[in-house]
Enzyme design. Structure first.
Site, short mmCIF file in Angstrom:
data_model
loop_
_atom_site.label_atom_id
_atom_site.label_comp_id
_atom_site.label_asym_id
_atom_site.label_seq_id
_atom_site.Cartn_x
_atom_site.Cartn_y
_atom_site.Cartn_z
CE1 TYR A 36 50.27 27.78 14.53
CE2 TYR A 36 49.19 26.07 13.24
CZ TYR A 36 50.30 26.83 13.52
OH TYR A 36 51.45 26.65 12.78
CB THR B 287 49.69 23.49 8.94
OG1 THR B 287 50.44 24.04 10.02
CG2 THR B 287 48.29 24.08 8.96
CB THR B 288 54.00 20.18 10.42
OG1 THR B 288 54.35 21.50 10.85
CG2 THR B 288 55.27 19.41 10.12
NE ARG C 257 52.21 26.76 7.78
CZ ARG C 257 52.42 25.84 6.84
NH1 ARG C 257 51.54 25.67 5.88
NH2 ARG C 257 53.52 25.11 6.84
CB ILE D 223 53.18 22.93 19.01
CG1 ILE D 223 52.27 22.67 20.22
CG2 ILE D 223 52.87 21.91 17.90
CD1 ILE D 223 50.79 22.84 19.94
CE LYS E 190 52.46 25.60 16.29
NZ LYS E 190 52.37 24.52 15.26
CE1 TYR F 159 42.89 33.47 -1.40
CE2 TYR F 159 40.51 33.28 -1.14
CZ TYR F 159 41.61 33.62 -1.91
OH TYR F 159 41.43 34.14 -3.16
#
Length: 294
Positions: free
Chosen positions: A138, A49-50, A143, A209, A167, A112
């Site tokens: 993850y 996502t980064t 988020r 990470i 993660k 979401y």
């Protein structure tokens, strides 16, 4: 070598650099990959996502994966991010994305639509069955809007073949300790929070990470190695210097923060894709002062 061994230490969630016209800047990406590998990171994660993946087309994602393999050239393992909240579509991407040279797939929990814990379990079970590479869970509820509990993580670790690690970025230390206490021996657990990596490794995590390692690979990886050696006094002295950087990186959004640092270090041009925008001017000036001072 097991996945827990090959992904032990510091992975970096690579940013995606852009040109002024909005195109992906592969020249800058080439420079960044060399910078983080030469700085000591043990592996790279592309399309996390980064990397602003929600704003990338499928064609761009495939091109970035292939470019990353070529540039890394087997120097370190490559983990590929493939996730989403449409399970059948994620399965299609696992089938069509080039994963032949990937060590593992990092897949964020569905966002979401806020599935139940059973929905999260079934989502990952379906991905694991379809994936040609081991899946790293993850968990990033900040988020996604839904925490994946320790019980769900451990159920996946114990019951689903091809689920190889997590993660963990919930920020919940009690949850992290429960996972670490009860995980199977093979199951990789890495931090997803730069600012919490030191105490989380003290609790037994296998590394991180990282976002910060895009800008400070040498300093950050050295700090993580000291943690993994059990020298927390040395690690703390290194981490103390980076605490302000962590705060600045995440004050507004990720990756605007780390891109501001990297722009000041001439690693990329400070462009993001909407809806992401660069840091506000006042905050960017603080970043500039930090980089100049260090």
């Amino acid at each position: 070598m097991s996945l827990r061994q090959s992904l032990y230490g510091t992975g970096v969630a690579l940013v995606t650099p852009f040109k002024s016209n909005g195109d992906v800047d592969l020249d800058a990406l080439s420079k960044i990959i060399d910078f983080v590998i030469n700085g000591g990171t043990e592996y790279v994660v592309t399309l996390g996502t980064t990397g602003e993946t929600p704003a990338l087309s499928k064609e761009e994602k495939i091109a970035i994966i292939r470019f990353t393999y070529e540039k890394v050239n087997n120097r370190v393992p490559v983990v590929v991010g493939i996730g989403g909240n449409n399970t059948p579509e994620v399965i299609k991407e696992l089938e069509i994305f080039p994963l032949d040279k990937a060590t593992a797939v990092l897949s964020a929990s569905p966002y979401y639509n806020k599935p139940s814990q059973e929905g999260i379990f079934q989502h990952y079970k379906a991905l694991a069955a379809a994936s040609p590479k081991p899946i790293l869970l993850y968990n990033v509820p900040g988020r996604t809007g839904r925490n994946m509990t320790a019980a769900t993580t451990l159920r996946l670790a114990n019951e689903v073949p091809n689920i190889a690690g997590i993660k963990e970025a919930s920020g919940d230390m009690a949850q992290c300790m429960q996972i670490l206490r009860d995980r199977p021996e093979h199951f990789l657990v890495v931090s997803g929070d730069d600012a919490l990596a030191l105490p989380q490794i003290a609790c037994g995590m296998d590394g991180i990470i990282s976002v910060a390692a895009n800008a400070f690979p040498q300093q950050f990886t050295h700090m993580i190695r000291q943690c993994l050696k059990g020298d927390f006094k040395a690690a703390k002295s290194l981490n103390d210097v980076l605490i302000e950087a962590y705060d600045l990186m995440f004050a507004e959004n990720n990756p605007a923060g780390v891109k501001a640092f990297m722009a000041e270090m001439q690693l990329l041009q400070n462009y993001l894709r909407l809806p992401m925008v660069p840091l506000s001017e006042g905050l960017h000036q603080q970043v500039k002062a930090y980089v100049k001072d260090k």
